[in-house]
Write a protein that holds these residues in place. Structure first.
Motif, PDB file in Angstrom:
ATOM      1  N   TYR A 181     -27.796  63.934 -45.282  1.00 37.49           N
ATOM      2  CA  TYR A 181     -28.644  64.322 -44.168  1.00 37.49           C
ATOM      3  C   TYR A 181     -30.041  63.746 -44.362  1.00 37.49           C
ATOM      4  N   ASP A 182     -30.886  63.859 -43.353  1.00 40.91           N
ATOM      5  CA  ASP A 182     -32.245  63.327 -43.414  1.00 40.91           C
ATOM      6  C   ASP A 182     -33.050  64.016 -44.519  1.00 40.91           C
ATOM      7  N   VAL A 183     -33.921  63.239 -45.150  1.00 38.30           N
ATOM      8  CA  VAL A 183     -34.779  63.752 -46.228  1.00 38.30           C
ATOM      9  C   VAL A 183     -36.224  63.690 -45.757  1.00 38.30           C
ATOM     10  N   ILE A 184     -36.904  64.829 -45.771  1.00 38.85           N
ATOM     11  CA  ILE A 184     -38.265  64.921 -45.240  1.00 38.85           C
ATOM     12  C   ILE A 184     -39.240  64.051 -46.026  1.00 38.85           C
ATOM     13  N   PRO A 185     -40.365  63.656 -45.410  1.00 42.55           N
ATOM     14  CA  PRO A 185     -41.429  63.007 -46.167  1.00 42.55           C
ATOM     15  C   PRO A 185     -41.840  63.858 -47.364  1.00 42.55           C
ATOM     16  N   ASP A 258     -35.853  63.698 -32.792  1.00 40.81           N
ATOM     17  CA  ASP A 258     -34.426  63.500 -32.544  1.00 40.81           C
ATOM     18  C   ASP A 258     -33.810  62.698 -33.680  1.00 40.81           C
ATOM     19  N   SER A 259     -32.606  63.084 -34.099  1.00 38.82           N
ATOM     20  CA  SER A 259     -31.914  62.383 -35.172  1.00 38.82           C
ATOM     21  C   SER A 259     -30.423  62.617 -35.055  1.00 38.82           C
ATOM     22  N   ASP A 260     -29.648  61.645 -35.523  1.00 38.25           N
ATOM     23  CA  ASP A 260     -28.194  61.796 -35.549  1.00 38.25           C
ATOM     24  C   ASP A 260     -27.728  62.645 -36.727  1.00 38.25           C
ATOM     25  N   ARG A 261     -28.638  62.972 -37.641  1.00 35.90           N
ATOM     26  CA  ARG A 261     -28.264  63.713 -38.843  1.00 35.90           C
ATOM     27  C   ARG A 261     -29.018  65.035 -38.900  1.00 35.90           C
ATOM     28  N   ALA A 262     -28.459  65.998 -39.605  1.00 41.16           N
ATOM     29  CA  ALA A 262     -29.157  67.246 -39.889  1.00 41.16           C
ATOM     30  C   ALA A 262     -30.234  67.001 -40.948  1.00 41.16           C
ATOM     31  N   ILE A 263     -30.989  68.034 -41.263  1.00 38.56           N
ATOM     32  CA  ILE A 263     -32.060  67.935 -42.259  1.00 38.56           C
ATOM     33  C   ILE A 263     -31.560  68.461 -43.594  1.00 38.56           C
ATOM     34  N   SER A 264     -31.765  67.684 -44.652  1.00 36.66           N
ATOM     35  CA  SER A 264     -31.435  68.176 -45.990  1.00 36.66           C
ATOM     36  C   SER A 264     -32.263  69.415 -46.303  1.00 36.66           C
ATOM     37  N   SER A 265     -31.647  70.391 -46.975  1.00 31.42           N
ATOM     38  CA  SER A 265     -32.339  71.635 -47.278  1.00 31.42           C
ATOM     39  C   SER A 265     -32.026  72.069 -48.705  1.00 31.42           C
ATOM     40  N   PRO A 266     -32.718  73.107 -49.195  1.00 32.68           N
ATOM     41  CA  PRO A 266     -32.400  73.598 -50.546  1.00 32.68           C
ATOM     42  C   PRO A 266     -31.134  74.451 -50.579  1.00 32.68           C
TER      43      PRO A 266
END
Length: 271
Positions: A181-185, A258-266
């Motif tokens: 999934y997406d990785v935040i800044p 907007d993104s095709d992927r979810a957000i990476s989380s802990p």
């Protein structure tokens, strides 16, 4: 006919195809092959046994080591020989066995790499990837198609990034991690599947970010990822509280885009 500057040093066992453009002080080693639509800007150094092909532009001062294949046709199942390109910025280093593919029409037709990037041995940049500047990809890093990586991100050895994923500015990806999934800044991600482990405080400090700003970004991180709502809802809810902190807003804007992927989380859950 090829356009080869008088100052270029081309080994007699290298092949420069008709149509190639070779800038000032370029060096091309033996058994290397430069295709007919390739542009090598000034001061590029190409070792032996390198292939640069496709509609590819290599920026000033780049260095390409042996067995690299730069500008190859995409590995997409939808590849049909359409016109596409690869552009590599200035002062990038591509070590042994690095591969970079051109784009696909379905993905915009362009693979783009910024300036001052380092690609260690056998790392791969797939079709339609968009990379910023100052990125480090360690040995055997694999980017699938359509991946976006922002400036100064660091990707540890052997990590794999799922197609269409985004990696934010100054993020740090641990070795052998799977980026699903997406990785935040400024995020730090490790494991398979990848788990967000907090912020890259060391990288933020080295980039000159002051302690007060780091503290604000950490507080925003806690509000977003430890709040009761889902990640995107939390990010939207705290926007006004961090409107005066550009770095925290960078994280918030990344999450709410907007993104095709979810957000990476802990927590191994989707955002």
């Amino acid at each position: 006919m090829s356009t080869i500057s008088a100052s270029a040093r081309i080994h007699p066992l290298a092949v420069i195809e008709d149509g190639a453009v070779v800038g000032e002080n370029v060096v091309v080693g033996p058994f290397s092959h430069i295709g007919p639509r390739v542009v090598l800007k000034d001061d590029v150094e190409i070792a032996s046994h390198v292939v640069v092909t496709g509609n590819t532009e290599i920026g000033k001062g780049c260095r390409i080591f042996s067995m690299a294949v730069i500008g190859g046709v995409s590995q997409s199942l939808h590849e049909a020989g359409e016109t596409s390109s690869l552009t590599v910025g200035d002062n990038c280093v591509m070590r042994e066995g690095v591969t970079m593919n051109t784009g696909t029409v379905g993905g915009g037709g362009k693979t783009v790499v910024g300036n001052d990037c380092l690609f260690l041995a056998n790392s791969h940049v797939a079709h339609d990837c968009q990379l910023g500047s100052g990125i480090i990809m360690s040995n055997n890093v694999m980017l699938a198609g359509h991946v976006h990586v922002a400036d100064r991100a660091i990707l540890g050895g052997g990590c794999a990034v799922h197609q269409f994923s985004r990696i934010g500015r100054q993020a740090f990806i641990g070795g052998l991690s799977a980026v699903n999934y997406d990785v935040i800044p400024y995020g730090m991600l490790n494991g398979n599947p990848g788990i967000l482990g907090g912020l890259n405080v060391v990288g933020m400090t080295r980039a000159g970010m002051d302690k007060q700003t780091i503290h604000r970004v950490r507080r925003a991180y806690k509000d977003i990822f430890e709040g009761e709502g889902n990640i995107r809802a939390n990010a939207a809810a705290v926007r006004d509280a961090y409107i005066d902190c550009a770095e925290a807003m960078e994280v918030i804007d990344f999450i709410t885009a907007d993104s095709d992927r979810a957000i990476s989380s802990p927590f191994r859950r989707k955002g």
